[in-house]
Design a protein around this motif. Sequence first.
Motif, mmCIF file in Angstrom:
data_model
loop_
_atom_site.group_PDB
_atom_site.id
_atom_site.type_symbol
_atom_site.label_atom_id
_atom_site.label_comp_id
_atom_site.label_asym_id
_atom_site.label_seq_id
_atom_site.Cartn_x
_atom_site.Cartn_y
_atom_site.Cartn_z
ATOM 1 N N GLN A 59 12.015 9.102 1.671
ATOM 2 C CA GLN A 59 13.239 8.924 2.449
ATOM 3 C C GLN A 59 13.027 7.974 3.626
ATOM 4 O O GLN A 59 13.920 7.207 3.978
ATOM 5 N N LEU A 60 11.846 8.020 4.218
ATOM 6 C CA LEU A 60 11.541 7.183 5.376
ATOM 7 C C LEU A 60 11.418 5.720 5.007
ATOM 8 O O LEU A 60 11.888 4.837 5.731
ATOM 9 N N ASP A 61 10.765 5.442 3.890
ATOM 10 C CA ASP A 61 10.495 4.052 3.530
ATOM 11 C C ASP A 61 10.401 3.930 2.012
ATOM 12 O O ASP A 61 9.388 4.279 1.399
ATOM 13 N N ARG A 62 11.447 3.430 1.400
ATOM 14 C CA ARG A 62 11.495 3.337 -0.066
ATOM 15 C C ARG A 62 10.597 2.235 -0.614
ATOM 16 O O ARG A 62 10.405 2.135 -1.823
ATOM 17 N N SER A 63 10.028 1.415 0.276
ATOM 18 C CA SER A 63 9.140 0.351 -0.190
ATOM 19 C C SER A 63 7.700 0.834 -0.380
ATOM 20 O O SER A 63 6.865 0.106 -0.913
ATOM 21 N N VAL A 64 7.414 2.050 0.029
ATOM 22 C CA VAL A 64 6.050 2.579 -0.085
ATOM 23 C C VAL A 64 5.671 2.762 -1.550
ATOM 24 O O VAL A 64 6.382 3.419 -2.309
ATOM 25 N N LYS A 65 4.547 2.178 -1.922
ATOM 26 C CA LYS A 65 4.035 2.311 -3.291
ATOM 27 C C LYS A 65 2.697 3.037 -3.322
ATOM 28 O O LYS A 65 2.443 3.855 -4.203
ATOM 29 N N LYS A 66 1.821 2.711 -2.375
ATOM 30 C CA LYS A 66 0.478 3.299 -2.347
ATOM 31 C C LYS A 66 0.319 4.162 -1.097
ATOM 32 O O LYS A 66 0.524 3.691 0.009
ATOM 33 N N VAL A 67 -0.058 5.407 -1.319
ATOM 34 C CA VAL A 67 -0.243 6.352 -0.218
ATOM 35 C C VAL A 67 -1.723 6.706 -0.111
ATOM 36 O O VAL A 67 -2.315 7.217 -1.070
ATOM 37 N N GLY A 68 -2.314 6.440 1.031
ATOM 38 C CA GLY A 68 -3.728 6.707 1.231
ATOM 39 C C GLY A 68 -3.986 8.087 1.817
ATOM 40 O O GLY A 68 -3.274 8.526 2.721
ATOM 41 N N ILE A 69 -4.977 8.781 1.279
ATOM 42 C CA ILE A 69 -5.437 10.043 1.841
ATOM 43 C C ILE A 69 -6.959 9.996 1.940
ATOM 44 O O ILE A 69 -7.619 9.232 1.226
ATOM 45 N N PHE A 70 -7.518 10.804 2.815
ATOM 46 C CA PHE A 70 -8.961 10.780 3.063
ATOM 47 C C PHE A 70 -9.569 12.116 2.641
ATOM 48 O O PHE A 70 -9.207 13.167 3.155
ATOM 49 N N ALA A 71 -10.514 12.036 1.693
ATOM 50 C CA ALA A 71 -11.103 13.239 1.111
ATOM 51 C C ALA A 71 -12.476 13.522 1.701
ATOM 52 O O ALA A 71 -13.271 12.598 1.922
ATOM 53 N N PRO A 72 -12.778 14.781 1.942
ATOM 54 C CA PRO A 72 -14.146 15.129 2.328
ATOM 55 C C PRO A 72 -15.067 15.003 1.115
ATOM 56 O O PRO A 72 -14.584 14.916 -0.016
ATOM 57 N N PRO A 73 -16.385 14.985 1.316
ATOM 58 C CA PRO A 73 -17.297 14.935 0.169
ATOM 59 C C PRO A 73 -17.036 16.113 -0.768
ATOM 60 O O PRO A 73 -16.797 17.231 -0.296
ATOM 61 N N PRO A 74 -17.058 15.892 -2.078
ATOM 62 C CA PRO A 74 -16.751 16.971 -3.026
ATOM 63 C C PRO A 74 -17.590 18.220 -2.809
ATOM 64 O O PRO A 74 -17.090 19.344 -2.942
ATOM 65 N N GLU A 75 -18.863 18.034 -2.468
ATOM 66 C CA GLU A 75 -19.746 19.185 -2.316
ATOM 67 C C GLU A 75 -19.410 20.035 -1.092
ATOM 68 O O GLU A 75 -19.859 21.185 -0.974
ATOM 69 N N SER A 76 -18.601 19.490 -0.187
ATOM 70 C CA SER A 76 -18.242 20.242 1.022
ATOM 71 C C SER A 76 -16.947 21.033 0.843
ATOM 72 O O SER A 76 -16.557 21.789 1.738
#
Length: 240
Positions: A59-76
């Motif tokens: 709703q905020l921005d219809r031009s958004v295609k790629k959304v970045g998220i930051f993951a911790p190390p899998p083992e943690s």
Amino acid sequence: LMYEATRLANKSIPIVFTNVNAPDKLVIVASLRSSGNNVTGIRNEAILITTKKLEFLRQLDRSVKKVGIFAPPPESIVPPNAFPEAVDALKKTAPQFNMEIVVYTLKAAGEKSPAELQKVADAVESGDVDAIMIISGDATSFQDNAKIVIALARRLKLPTVVTSLRDVEAGALLNYNHVPPDLGRQAAVMADKIFKGTKPSDIPIETPRKFELNVNVKVAREIGIVIPNTILAIADKKIE
């Protein structure tokens, strides 16, 4: 700690928990209808909250295609961390909004995570992603790591959807989440029932009753986004 609490509860100590992801799957309780032991409480709605934030972002921005998220190390990542389920839900929901999820995975956790997150954030360039999202259990959960992600979004003038009002006040664009003080009040009602003689196993597991939506109007102007009236009309706080 939660498993230890459950062990104690199975003896003589009633336990009322708050904000626990999937307590039935973690075998903290037998089912959401009845714990089967001396435990009851409030499960979180991490998956619902996460996918709802994606909807707000559209709703905020219809031009958004790629959304970045930051993951911790899998083992943690250990239960009851909701991050893996939240990411799966995002990846399944994103195509409905013509989006994709870009995951940046850190190589270090704990006290080393701020430096690692800063290194990863510094490597993100304009065009790599169109928005940033902070979700439950991600790499920002250690101390003030969210500030690093917010600074990245401000540097690249990207919309940032986060989990707390504090982060919106610090420069993120929008947050949607349950209201922590209200969880405490809700849990207090459950505890009162126990004090008055109700068995915890007779008190069904509840979900949060109140959610809040907050927007930073000033940040929206700075990054060139017009917050739609559909969001402004339901926002709990509008930060100018």
